[in-house]
Structure formats: structure tokens, C-alpha cells
Design a protein around this motif. Sequence first.
Motif, PDB file in Angstrom:
ATOM      1  N   ALA A 109       0.765  -1.217  -0.074  1.00 57.35           N
ATOM      2  CA  ALA A 109      -0.095   0.229  -0.068  1.00 57.35           C
ATOM      3  C   ALA A 109       0.803   1.343   0.008  1.00 57.35           C
ATOM      4  CB  ALA A 109      -0.958   0.049   1.279  1.00 57.35           C
ATOM      5  N   GLY A 110       0.582   2.248  -0.803  1.00 57.34           N
ATOM      6  CA  GLY A 110       1.217   3.518  -0.743  1.00 57.34           C
ATOM      7  C   GLY A 110       2.512   3.242  -1.617  1.00 57.34           C
ATOM      8  N   HIS A 111       2.367   2.236  -2.538  1.00 55.04           N
ATOM      9  CA  HIS A 111       3.488   1.968  -3.277  1.00 55.04           C
ATOM     10  C   HIS A 111       3.121   1.883  -4.928  1.00 55.04           C
ATOM     11  CE1 HIS A 111       5.610   1.107   0.421  1.00 55.04           C
ATOM     12  NE2 HIS A 111       6.539   1.085  -0.068  1.00 55.04           N
ATOM     13  N   VAL A 112       4.065   1.887  -5.853  1.00 52.18           N
ATOM     14  CA  VAL A 112       3.561   1.652  -7.244  1.00 52.18           C
ATOM     15  C   VAL A 112       4.697   0.751  -7.981  1.00 52.18           C
ATOM     16  CG1 VAL A 112       2.419   3.950  -7.670  1.00 52.18           C
ATOM     17  CG2 VAL A 112       4.709   3.708  -8.239  1.00 52.18           C
ATOM     18  N   ALA A 113       4.285   0.047  -8.892  1.00 56.60           N
ATOM     19  CA  ALA A 113       5.178  -0.823  -9.676  1.00 56.60           C
ATOM     20  C   ALA A 113       5.060  -0.348 -11.074  1.00 56.60           C
ATOM     21  CB  ALA A 113       4.900  -2.118  -9.364  1.00 56.60           C
ATOM     22  N   PHE A 114       6.262  -0.721 -11.943  1.00 55.65           N
ATOM     23  CA  PHE A 114       6.272  -0.240 -13.330  1.00 55.65           C
ATOM     24  C   PHE A 114       6.326  -1.245 -14.278  1.00 55.65           C
ATOM     25  CE2 PHE A 114       7.661   3.197 -10.774  1.00 55.65           C
ATOM     26  CZ  PHE A 114       7.262   4.236 -11.361  1.00 55.65           C
ATOM     27  N   TYR A 115       5.721  -1.325 -15.326  1.00 55.39           N
ATOM     28  CA  TYR A 115       6.033  -2.390 -16.493  1.00 55.39           C
ATOM     29  C   TYR A 115       7.354  -2.185 -16.896  1.00 55.39           C
ATOM     30  CZ  TYR A 115       1.372  -4.103 -16.278  1.00 55.39           C
ATOM     31  OH  TYR A 115      -0.023  -4.771 -16.034  1.00 55.39           O
ATOM     32  N   PRO A 116       8.119  -3.256 -17.015  1.00 55.98           N
ATOM     33  CA  PRO A 116       9.391  -2.879 -17.255  1.00 55.98           C
ATOM     34  C   PRO A 116       9.725  -2.629 -18.768  1.00 55.98           C
ATOM     35  CG  PRO A 116       9.351  -5.169 -16.824  1.00 55.98           C
ATOM     36  CD  PRO A 116       7.979  -4.534 -16.327  1.00 55.98           C
ATOM     37  N   ASP A 117       8.714  -2.924 -19.781  1.00 56.50           N
ATOM     38  CA  ASP A 117       8.626  -2.601 -21.095  1.00 56.50           C
ATOM     39  C   ASP A 117       8.723  -1.028 -21.353  1.00 56.50           C
ATOM     40  OD1 ASP A 117       5.895  -2.576 -20.459  1.00 56.50           O
ATOM     41  OD2 ASP A 117       5.465  -3.221 -22.669  1.00 56.50           O
ATOM     42  N   ALA A 118       8.208  -0.251 -20.298  1.00 51.88           N
ATOM     43  CA  ALA A 118       8.232   1.145 -20.655  1.00 51.88           C
ATOM     44  C   ALA A 118       9.147   1.928 -20.010  1.00 51.88           C
ATOM     45  CB  ALA A 118       6.525   1.583 -19.809  1.00 51.88           C
ATOM     46  N   VAL A 119       9.624   1.287 -19.193  1.00 49.83           N
ATOM     47  CA  VAL A 119      10.730   2.254 -18.229  1.00 49.83           C
ATOM     48  C   VAL A 119      12.152   1.335 -18.172  1.00 49.83           C
ATOM     49  CG1 VAL A 119       9.063   3.386 -16.783  1.00 49.83           C
ATOM     50  CG2 VAL A 119      10.051   1.171 -16.068  1.00 49.83           C
ATOM     51  N   THR A 120      13.060   2.031 -17.518  1.00 46.41           N
ATOM     52  CA  THR A 120      14.511   1.420 -17.346  1.00 46.41           C
ATOM     53  C   THR A 120      14.540   1.368 -15.865  1.00 46.41           C
ATOM     54  OG1 THR A 120      15.514   2.069 -19.401  1.00 46.41           O
ATOM     55  CG2 THR A 120      16.934   1.463 -17.683  1.00 46.41           C
ATOM     56  N   ILE A 121      14.789   0.239 -15.365  1.00 42.93           N
ATOM     57  CA  ILE A 121      15.037   0.264 -13.922  1.00 42.93           C
ATOM     58  C   ILE A 121      16.217  -0.068 -13.609  1.00 42.93           C
ATOM     59  CG2 ILE A 121      14.488  -1.100 -11.863  1.00 42.93           C
ATOM     60  CD1 ILE A 121      11.628  -1.843 -13.485  1.00 42.93           C
ATOM     61  N   ASP A 122      16.991   0.799 -12.959  1.00 42.45           N
ATOM     62  CA  ASP A 122      18.434   0.958 -12.737  1.00 42.45           C
ATOM     63  C   ASP A 122      18.541   0.359 -11.059  1.00 42.45           C
ATOM     64  OD1 ASP A 122      19.229   1.640 -15.187  1.00 42.45           O
ATOM     65  OD2 ASP A 122      18.968   3.887 -14.491  1.00 42.45           O
TER      66      ASP A 122
END
Length: 126
Positions: A109-122
Motif C-alpha cells: 500500500a502506498g507504493h507503485v510498480a512499473f511495467y519494465p517494457d515502458a521504463v528502465t529500472i536501474d
Amino acid sequence: MSERQVLLPTDDHPITVEPAPEHVRIRVADRVIAETDDALILREASYPPVYYIPRHDLDADVFTPSTHQTYCPYKGEAGYHGIVGADGATLADKVWFYDEPYPAVAEIAGHVAFYPDAVTIDITPN
């Protein structure tokens, strides 16, 4: 209307949530849109690990509202945001969150996640 199925993690479908020991930076092209030392890692069954970023570590200016929703019987109802790219185009529904996750994953709760095809996760060590 039928009630939604609610499932608990089991040995056959384990789910764990723990603090990430790394520094996490999320980029769209060269623009940093999130950066934190307080990410969580959610590991679910055989899926790749997912980093959940606290909302307070996001660049709120690049996120757009969405009416898209999905349902996970282990986590609950997911909402979505789009991301405004450097060119001004919106990448629709590439960020997801659970405002009221089920108790087994309450930490997200209070967090978000990202689709890795749309962003670069370093990921870098702390």
C-alpha cells in the motif's frame, strides 16, 4: 454479480514482500521519474521480482490518471497511471498500484510498480 475470489499465498503459490537492499532508479529515456532507497521487492511464485516504489519518491508531474483496473485474487484491485514521456506522448497504464491490498501483501500500500517494457529500472547497491 458474483463475489471476487480471494486467495492466500501457499507453498504452491508463494508471495513475499521485503525491503529492497538496493537503490532503485526508474527512468523513461533519460528522465528520472522515481528514485528511492526504500523500495520493496515482491516475489510471487515463478514471476520475476517486482520493485514497488513509495509514492513519495515519484516525480508526480509525469503520471496521468487512468480508469483502467485489474484484479488479482492474491493482491486485490489494481489501479493504474500513465507516464508522460519526454516527447509528451503518454504511455498508457504502465504503472500499477494497490490502494487497499489484501493483508498478505499489505506492505505494498502506498507504493507503485512499473511495467519494465515502458521504463528502465536501474538497480545499484546501497
